[in-house]
Each structure stands twice: as C-alpha cells, then as structure tokens.
Design a protein around this motif. Structure first.
Motif, PDB file in Angstrom:
ATOM      1  N   ALA A 120      61.869  11.943  11.892  1.00 37.77           N
ATOM      2  CA  ALA A 120      60.817  12.056  12.911  1.00 37.77           C
ATOM      3  C   ALA A 120      61.414  12.051  14.300  1.00 37.77           C
ATOM      4  O   ALA A 120      60.990  12.812  15.189  1.00 37.77           O
ATOM      5  N   THR A 121      62.418  11.209  14.520  1.00 35.59           N
ATOM      6  CA  THR A 121      63.057  11.094  15.833  1.00 35.59           C
ATOM      7  C   THR A 121      63.895  12.319  16.160  1.00 35.59           C
ATOM      8  O   THR A 121      63.834  12.849  17.273  1.00 35.59           O
ATOM      9  N   LEU A 122      64.670  12.791  15.181  1.00 37.53           N
ATOM     10  CA  LEU A 122      65.609  13.882  15.437  1.00 37.53           C
ATOM     11  C   LEU A 122      64.948  15.255  15.446  1.00 37.53           C
ATOM     12  O   LEU A 122      65.331  16.126  16.245  1.00 37.53           O
ATOM     13  N   ILE A 123      63.961  15.476  14.575  1.00 34.96           N
ATOM     14  CA  ILE A 123      63.431  16.831  14.375  1.00 34.96           C
ATOM     15  C   ILE A 123      61.961  16.960  14.773  1.00 34.96           C
ATOM     16  O   ILE A 123      61.533  17.992  15.267  1.00 34.96           O
ATOM     17  N   GLY A 124      61.160  15.914  14.529  1.00 36.74           N
ATOM     18  CA  GLY A 124      59.751  15.985  14.921  1.00 36.74           C
ATOM     19  C   GLY A 124      58.797  15.684  13.788  1.00 36.74           C
ATOM     20  O   GLY A 124      59.213  15.409  12.654  1.00 36.74           O
ATOM     21  N   PRO A 125      57.480  15.744  14.066  1.00 36.14           N
ATOM     22  CA  PRO A 125      56.455  15.379  13.082  1.00 36.14           C
ATOM     23  C   PRO A 125      56.506  16.189  11.787  1.00 36.14           C
ATOM     24  O   PRO A 125      56.300  15.651  10.706  1.00 36.14           O
ATOM     25  N   GLU A 126      56.766  17.498  11.901  1.00 36.37           N
ATOM     26  CA  GLU A 126      56.815  18.322  10.689  1.00 36.37           C
ATOM     27  C   GLU A 126      57.943  17.858   9.773  1.00 36.37           C
ATOM     28  O   GLU A 126      57.772  17.774   8.555  1.00 36.37           O
ATOM     29  N   ALA A 127      59.084  17.523  10.364  1.00 32.53           N
ATOM     30  CA  ALA A 127      60.206  17.022   9.570  1.00 32.53           C
ATOM     31  C   ALA A 127      59.886  15.662   8.965  1.00 32.53           C
ATOM     32  O   ALA A 127      60.315  15.355   7.846  1.00 32.53           O
ATOM     33  N   ALA A 128      59.123  14.841   9.702  1.00 36.07           N
ATOM     34  CA  ALA A 128      58.722  13.539   9.159  1.00 36.07           C
ATOM     35  C   ALA A 128      57.866  13.733   7.914  1.00 36.07           C
ATOM     36  O   ALA A 128      57.968  12.970   6.940  1.00 36.07           O
ATOM     37  N   LYS A 254      63.980  23.553   9.714  1.00 42.25           N
ATOM     38  CA  LYS A 254      63.553  22.144   9.710  1.00 42.25           C
ATOM     39  C   LYS A 254      63.656  21.548   8.313  1.00 42.25           C
ATOM     40  O   LYS A 254      63.988  20.365   8.161  1.00 42.25           O
ATOM     41  N   ILE A 255      63.393  22.359   7.297  1.00 42.40           N
ATOM     42  CA  ILE A 255      63.535  21.880   5.920  1.00 42.40           C
ATOM     43  C   ILE A 255      65.006  21.626   5.610  1.00 42.40           C
ATOM     44  O   ILE A 255      65.360  20.601   5.010  1.00 42.40           O
ATOM     45  N   ILE A 256      65.868  22.557   6.018  1.00 46.63           N
ATOM     46  CA  ILE A 256      67.302  22.399   5.792  1.00 46.63           C
ATOM     47  C   ILE A 256      67.815  21.129   6.449  1.00 46.63           C
ATOM     48  O   ILE A 256      68.530  20.322   5.834  1.00 46.63           O
ATOM     49  N   GLN A 257      67.439  20.924   7.703  1.00 41.19           N
ATOM     50  CA  GLN A 257      67.873  19.732   8.424  1.00 41.19           C
ATOM     51  C   GLN A 257      67.359  18.461   7.760  1.00 41.19           C
ATOM     52  O   GLN A 257      68.085  17.469   7.631  1.00 41.19           O
TER      53      GLN A 257
END
Length: 313
Positions: A120-128, A254-257
C-alpha cells in the motif's frame, strides 16, 4: 519503482520496530498482550485496510480477472517456496526430523502483517488490494497443504476450513460483493475504515519489535543449523525465482510489483501458532519468524534493487 521510496519505507518500518522494542520494556509481553495485538491487527486493522483499498479502487471486470490471477499465482509461489525448502532440506539435512517445518517456513511469508501495508505504501491502494488477495492465497495454502503436511495422518479434514474463515477473508468477500453491486458506502464509514487501516502498519511493527525481545541466544544456537534453509529460500531464492518466471506472464506492472514484494516477505508470523496447533516445533517457528524479519529489513531493499537491475520493474 523509486528506490528512495523503498528505502524510506523500510526505514520507517525499522523505526516502528525499534519503538516496539522500547515498548516491550514498559510492560510484560505475555500471552494476553500477544493475543490483544494479534486481535487488533487481524480482526480490526487489516480488514479495514482491505475494505479501504477496495473503496479506493474503481473495480471492473479487468480488476476482478487480475485478482483471480493473483490468487492463483500466490498459491503457485507458496508451493514453489515449500518445494524449494523441502528439496534443500533433503539435500543438506537428509536425516532431519524438521523437513515439514523447514519446507513450510520456506514458502509461507508474512504477506499480511508486513506485505499488505508495504505494498500500500510503495505502490498504492490497487496494489494493497492485490496484496490482500495474495495473502488470501497464503491462507488457503496454510490451511490446506500446510495442515496436510503437519498432520500425522496427512488427511485434510473439513473442520480445517473453519480456520480459513477469518476477518481479513471476510473483508475481502464483503468488499468484493459491495463493489460488484456498485454500492457506495457512507462517507463516514469510508473515513472510519481509513483511520482504522492506518493502525495496521504501526501495530504490526510494534508487535514484531516486542517479539524480537523474546529471542534467546541459547535457542538460536540450538536450532540455528535448521534455520539457514528457510532464511535463504524465503528471503533470496524465492524472490529471484519469482522474478525469473514472471517474465512468462503478460501482467499489469502493479501486479508484477505486488507479486515480487510479497515473495520477499519474511516467514509468516503465525508459524509458531500453526506449529503448536499440530504438535510441530513451535520454538523453531518463532525463531525463524523473528530472525527472518530482522534480516528482511536489509534483504527487501537489496532484492528490489537487484531485481530492478535486471529490468523487471
């Protein structure tokens, strides 16, 4: 991904863990306080973080498809780590009675306590949201493959499904149902979930800091020869393996990360609880969790930096 953001996030986590270490000196960190922290994190903070992530993301058919992919890849990554740990255990410690514990700790990571807040911190809400789905895949693996491996009769009983019915899983289901029917929750509820979600990272890191203070040198020396395999697999071999095979999939960055970061997580916090439940080596689980968490403060930014060099990000 900016390496400076990664470094800053790890630095913040380190400071929070150190605060937890200091807090442990102000009160007794016993079973009751441990249960209190776990309940606050698992039953309140984490579900709110998941719900808030869902509220912040505009879900559509593409997102739902991506979530299914993440869930399936999560199970695959978990099983890959378990297989690597099992193979190395047989190769280097063929007569060891700890193969089950070593294998499970090699594949199952702390994707909830640390992984979701970090994504969540590094990539954002979608990644969370993707991180929460990945964590659901970890839970599925724990209470199916993990239970089968730990049980003496090696059978999967239906009652083990009850353990999968937890608040984070419920939050995912409720959130997705709400999103599917395009229901907009009241603003005050969204604001409340945002505030409670903010508790997840500090509480989790405080807990780990206090857990570190329970580490005993004698136990480390006694069980140290078993720990190097899950530490190497979970923190180094598995992230690199994921980085290599991820090239075979055409996925959203974002999925890869998210997959890469989640694969770097230290051994799951609940390892000792899981092992105690099935009469396995509880102390080994606790030691591996603590030591891998400490080491991961260095290996996570290092792995991200090295994977960055090979162009995955």
């Amino acid at each position: 991904m900016e390496f400076s953001i990664v470094f800053q996030s790890i630095l913040n986590i380190t400071i929070l863990i150190l605060i937890g270490v200091l807090l442990s000196k102000t009160f007794s960190f016993n079973d009751e306080t441990r249960k209190m922290f776990i309940n606050l994190i698992v039953n309140i903070a984490m579900p709110c973080m998941i719900l808030f992530s869902i509220f912040k993301v505009d879900l559509n058919a593409g997102i739902f498809k991506s979530m299914l992919i993440v869930f399936c890849l999560s199970i695959f990554i978990n099983l890959l780590g378990i297989a690597l740990g099992w193979i190395l255990s047989i190769t280097f410690q063929g007569d060891s009675t700890k193969k089950r514990e070593i294998a499970l700790m090699s594949g199952l990571g702390n994707t909830g306590f640390i992984g979701i807040p970090l994504c969540a911190t590094l990539i954002g809400p979608e990644a969370a949201l993707y991180a929460a789905i990945f964590d659901a895949g970890v839970d599925f693996t724990i209470w199916t493959v993990g239970v089968i491996m730990l049980q003496k009769n090696r059978k999967f009983a239906l009652q083990t499904l009850k353990s999968m019915l937890n608040m984070p899983t419920a939050a995912i289901v409720v959130g997705l149902v709400v999103a599917y029917f395009n229901f907009k929750p009241p603003a005050f509820f969204v604001h409340l979930t945002e505030q409670l979600a903010g508790l997840a990272t500090p509480l989790a890191m405080f807990y780990i800091g206090m857990l570190i203070m329970t580490l005993q040198r004698g136990k480390v020396r006694e069980k140290g020869h078993h720990l190097w395999i899950p530490l190497m697999v979970k923190l180094i071999l598995l992230p690199f393996s994921v980085a290599l095979f991820i090239h075979f999939f055409e996925l959203n960055p974002k999925i890869i990360q998210t997959l890469l970061i989640q694969s770097m997580m230290p051994t799951l916090t609940l390892a000792s609880i899981l092992f105690a439940k099935y009469s396995a080596d509880e102390e080994m689980g606790a030691l591996t969790t603590i030591i891998s968490t400490i080491i991961s403060l260095s290996t996570i930014p290092l792995m991200i930096f090295l994977i960055n060099l090979i162009g995955v990000y």
